[in-house]
Scaffold this motif. Structure first.
Motif, PDB file in Angstrom:
ATOM      1  N   SER A   1       3.514  -6.642  -7.258  1.00 37.83           N
ATOM      2  CA  SER A   1       3.924  -5.427  -6.554  1.00 37.83           C
ATOM      3  C   SER A   1       3.204  -4.193  -7.071  1.00 37.83           C
ATOM      4  O   SER A   1       3.057  -3.203  -6.354  1.00 37.83           O
ATOM      5  CB  SER A   1       5.441  -5.236  -6.700  1.00 37.83           C
ATOM      6  OG  SER A   1       5.804  -5.159  -8.077  1.00 37.83           O
ATOM      7  N   TRP A   2       2.757  -4.256  -8.314  1.00 36.78           N
ATOM      8  CA  TRP A   2       2.080  -3.104  -8.900  1.00 36.78           C
ATOM      9  C   TRP A   2       0.567  -3.147  -8.705  1.00 36.78           C
ATOM     10  O   TRP A   2      -0.170  -2.349  -9.293  1.00 36.78           O
ATOM     11  CB  TRP A   2       2.394  -3.010 -10.393  1.00 36.78           C
ATOM     12  CG  TRP A   2       2.292  -4.318 -11.139  1.00 36.78           C
ATOM     13  CD1 TRP A   2       3.307  -5.146 -11.474  1.00 36.78           C
ATOM     14  CD2 TRP A   2       1.080  -4.938 -11.633  1.00 36.78           C
ATOM     15  NE1 TRP A   2       2.844  -6.248 -12.155  1.00 36.78           N
ATOM     16  CE2 TRP A   2       1.473  -6.139 -12.273  1.00 36.78           C
ATOM     17  CE3 TRP A   2      -0.260  -4.601 -11.620  1.00 36.78           C
ATOM     18  CZ2 TRP A   2       0.554  -6.998 -12.858  1.00 36.78           C
ATOM     19  CZ3 TRP A   2      -1.184  -5.448 -12.201  1.00 36.78           C
ATOM     20  CH2 TRP A   2      -0.777  -6.640 -12.807  1.00 36.78           C
ATOM     21  N   GLY A   3       0.092  -4.083  -7.864  1.00 36.09           N
ATOM     22  CA  GLY A   3      -1.344  -4.204  -7.649  1.00 36.09           C
ATOM     23  C   GLY A   3      -1.985  -2.926  -7.137  1.00 36.09           C
ATOM     24  O   GLY A   3      -3.024  -2.468  -7.639  1.00 36.09           O
ATOM     25  N   TYR A   4      -1.350  -2.334  -6.112  1.00 36.68           N
ATOM     26  CA  TYR A   4      -1.914  -1.106  -5.546  1.00 36.68           C
ATOM     27  C   TYR A   4      -1.862   0.042  -6.550  1.00 36.68           C
ATOM     28  O   TYR A   4      -2.743   0.909  -6.575  1.00 36.68           O
ATOM     29  CB  TYR A   4      -1.160  -0.726  -4.266  1.00 36.68           C
ATOM     30  CG  TYR A   4      -1.588  -1.521  -3.058  1.00 36.68           C
ATOM     31  CD1 TYR A   4      -2.815  -1.284  -2.449  1.00 36.68           C
ATOM     32  CD2 TYR A   4      -0.767  -2.510  -2.534  1.00 36.68           C
ATOM     33  CE1 TYR A   4      -3.217  -2.011  -1.335  1.00 36.68           C
ATOM     34  CE2 TYR A   4      -1.162  -3.256  -1.415  1.00 36.68           C
ATOM     35  CZ  TYR A   4      -2.385  -2.996  -0.821  1.00 36.68           C
ATOM     36  OH  TYR A   4      -2.780  -3.730   0.276  1.00 36.68           O
ATOM     37  N   LEU A   5      -0.818   0.062  -7.385  1.00 34.36           N
ATOM     38  CA  LEU A   5      -0.729   1.100  -8.411  1.00 34.36           C
ATOM     39  C   LEU A   5      -1.864   0.970  -9.427  1.00 34.36           C
ATOM     40  O   LEU A   5      -2.419   1.972  -9.885  1.00 34.36           O
ATOM     41  CB  LEU A   5       0.623   1.026  -9.115  1.00 34.36           C
ATOM     42  CG  LEU A   5       1.849   1.429  -8.290  1.00 34.36           C
ATOM     43  CD1 LEU A   5       3.118   1.232  -9.103  1.00 34.36           C
ATOM     44  CD2 LEU A   5       1.723   2.872  -7.827  1.00 34.36           C
ATOM     45  N   ALA A   6      -2.197  -0.265  -9.788  1.00 34.92           N
ATOM     46  CA  ALA A   6      -3.296  -0.491 -10.730  1.00 34.92           C
ATOM     47  C   ALA A   6      -4.618  -0.006 -10.149  1.00 34.92           C
ATOM     48  O   ALA A   6      -5.417   0.650 -10.830  1.00 34.92           O
ATOM     49  CB  ALA A   6      -3.372  -1.977 -11.081  1.00 34.92           C
ATOM     50  N   VAL A   7      -4.844  -0.330  -8.867  1.00 36.55           N
ATOM     51  CA  VAL A   7      -6.069   0.122  -8.209  1.00 36.55           C
ATOM     52  C   VAL A   7      -6.086   1.643  -8.103  1.00 36.55           C
ATOM     53  O   VAL A   7      -7.122   2.290  -8.326  1.00 36.55           O
ATOM     54  CB  VAL A   7      -6.196  -0.511  -6.811  1.00 36.55           C
ATOM     55  CG1 VAL A   7      -7.373   0.087  -6.048  1.00 36.55           C
ATOM     56  CG2 VAL A   7      -6.362  -2.026  -6.933  1.00 36.55           C
ATOM     57  N   ALA A   8      -4.929   2.234  -7.774  1.00 36.82           N
ATOM     58  CA  ALA A   8      -4.848   3.687  -7.671  1.00 36.82           C
ATOM     59  C   ALA A   8      -5.145   4.353  -9.004  1.00 36.82           C
ATOM     60  O   ALA A   8      -5.817   5.400  -9.070  1.00 36.82           O
ATOM     61  CB  ALA A   8      -3.468   4.095  -7.169  1.00 36.82           C
ATOM     62  N   GLY A   9      -4.665   3.740 -10.099  1.00 33.40           N
ATOM     63  CA  GLY A   9      -4.933   4.299 -11.413  1.00 33.40           C
ATOM     64  C   GLY A   9      -6.417   4.276 -11.762  1.00 33.40           C
ATOM     65  O   GLY A   9      -6.971   5.270 -12.249  1.00 33.40           O
TER      66      GLY A   9
END
Length: 477
Positions: A67-75
């Protein structure tokens, strides 16, 4: 045989290696010990490349299941965005002053490694021999690397006319490719600064007076002159290369201004002799000697500068297949340096600014194009937007801005009309379409290196010397 020419190992008239080797050896003793540990060679490259490829694919695919995949990419995208903003905001330094004091001019050795260059070598030598620089302060060395055409004969004839020209003929059994040729001639040269050119180079008469002042900084180990495409008007491919060179040189200037990584590009590179000696010369176990030397210079604490004006011009390849082969070689050579020196990066930190810059462009140039393949496949399979889309959009934006700003900077001395600005915008758009080839080149190179080891040999683009060049493949597997 002309007095300035001799075959490899010849002692008929005098022994240049014997007469100069003692001087070279004494100079070495005054400097720090050669960094022989830098040369890790090609051992394990295939396994390391396979590990990197599997890691990139595994991480990219894995992001879709968390679920945090997009957050990692955004970071990650945010970190690169910060670096991009800093690049946009940093001011470029003014052009260096022109050298006017001939007495203070350092000795310079200009070196050209030539293999089957009969079409262009006859134009280059008169050009280099007429540079606006004290004649007793610079010399020209050309290595004829066992050419099968008339290159050797032409050089011997030119050596009778131009006293500054010295010719070294390599035998058929000589090894090391271009790096080997440069290493072989290095003990014969006398310059404090070594300038390396390709045989198709076109230079302005004031080039040395512009380059030399940059070496007044004690930490300056090398300087790369901005490259330009001489036959840019030929077709879509050469026009694209013009935009690519503008992007590359402009980003280099910005990166250097931020304290980041400056890079060498082969043609038009100048290296301080003491820096070259301390790094061990040119690496004969790589297919891109300039990119390899770039890393070793930075690891050894040197800086690399960039001269925007004047440029050194060269022939651009004129067909898609030639571009494919050439860019594959460039991509693989750039990839090799990270595979070869990763331990050095870990054990010998470059400093915060250089490390951040290196990681940012490693991600942009190598990791992201390779990760785009599994990202695209997973997006189709799971009916979602590509996970890496935000980062890709950012990279395309950086590239477009760099092309436009780079093309604009090359015409800074002109009075630009609105129509000219629109024309540069069109060149930028066309250049962006052209740059898409890297999205194919990088994944293919990464995959191929993982499964097949490349033979090390000197391979080159054929130079025709006219308005249109007819290139040949730049390497053979």
């Amino acid at each position: 045989m002309p007095k300035n020419s001799w075959p490899e190992g010849s002692s008929e008239e005098f022994d240049p290696i014997g007469s100069l080797l003692s001087e070279f050896t004494n100079q070495e003793e005054e400097e720090e010990e050669f960094r022989g540990d830098f040369f890790e060679g090609g051992a394990g490259r295939r396994k390391k490349a396979a590990f990197v490829l599997m890691t990139i694919w595994g991480v990219t695919i894995g992001l879709y299941f968390f679920s945090w995949g997009y957050l990692a990419v955004a970071g990650c995208t945010g970190l690169i965005l910060i670096h991009a903003i800093r690049l946009v905001a940093v001011s470029l330094p003014p052009a260096p002053p022109l050298l006017t004091d001939d007495d203070a001019a350092p000795a310079v050795s200009l070196v050209v490694a030539a293999k089957n260059e009969e079409a262009v070598i006859g134009k280059l030598i008169p050009m280099l021999s007429s540079l606006d620089y004290p004649a007793d302060k610079y010399e020209i060395w050309v290595i004829n690397d066992n050419s099968s055409d008339g290159t050797g004969v032409i050089l011997d004839e030119l050596a009778q006319t131009y006293n500054q020209l010295h010719v070294l003929h390599r035998s058929a059994g000589a090894v090391g490719g271009k790096s080997g040729a440069l290493n072989q001639v290095l003990p014969l040269t006398k310059g404090e600064i070594i300038g390396v050119f390709d045989a198709d180079a076109i230079v302005s008469t004031d080039l040395l007076r512009r380059v030399v002042p940059l070496f007044e900084a004690a930490e300056m180990g090398a300087v790369q002159v901005r490259k330009a495409i001489a036959n840019a008007s030929v077709n879509f491919w050469t026009k694209g290369q013009k935009a690519e060179m503008a992007l590359d040189s402009y980003l280099q200037q910005k990166r250097i201004a931020l304290g980041g990584i400056g890079e060498l590009r082969g043609n038009g590179q100048f290296v301080r002799r003491s820096a070259l000696n301390r790094c061990g010369g040119w690496n004969e176990q790589t297919i891109t000697d300039d990119l390899d030397l770039t890393i070793r210079l930075h690891l050894d604490g040197w800086k690399i500068g960039c001269l925007a004006m004047p440029a050194v011009e060269e022939e651009g390849v004129t067909s898609a297949i030639a571009l494919w082969h050439q860019r594959n070689r460039w991509a693989e050579g750039g990839y090799q340096r990270y595979l070869d020196y990763w331990r050095s990066f870990m054990g010998q930190p470059l400093g915060g600014r250089k490390t951040w810059d290196l990681l940012s462009f490693l991600t942009i140039q190598y990791i992201l194009p390779t990760a785009a393949v599994p990202d695209f496949l997973m997006a189709i399979a799971r009916h979602r937007y590509p996970m890496l889309a935000p980062m890709s959009v950012l990279v395309f934006s950086i590239s477009a801005w760099s092309i436009y700003a780079g093309l604009l900077r090359t015409r800074s001395e002109e009075k630009l009309s609105f129509g000219t600005l629109i024309g540069i915008g069109w060149q930028t758009l066309r250049g962006m379409v052209y740059m898409l080839h890297w999205l194919v080149v990088m994944p293919c190179v990464t995959a191929r290196v993982s499964v097949r080891q490349k033979r090390l040999k000197w391979v080159k683009t054929v130079h025709e010397g006219g308005e249109e060049s007819i290139p040949s493949p730049t390497y053979t597997d």
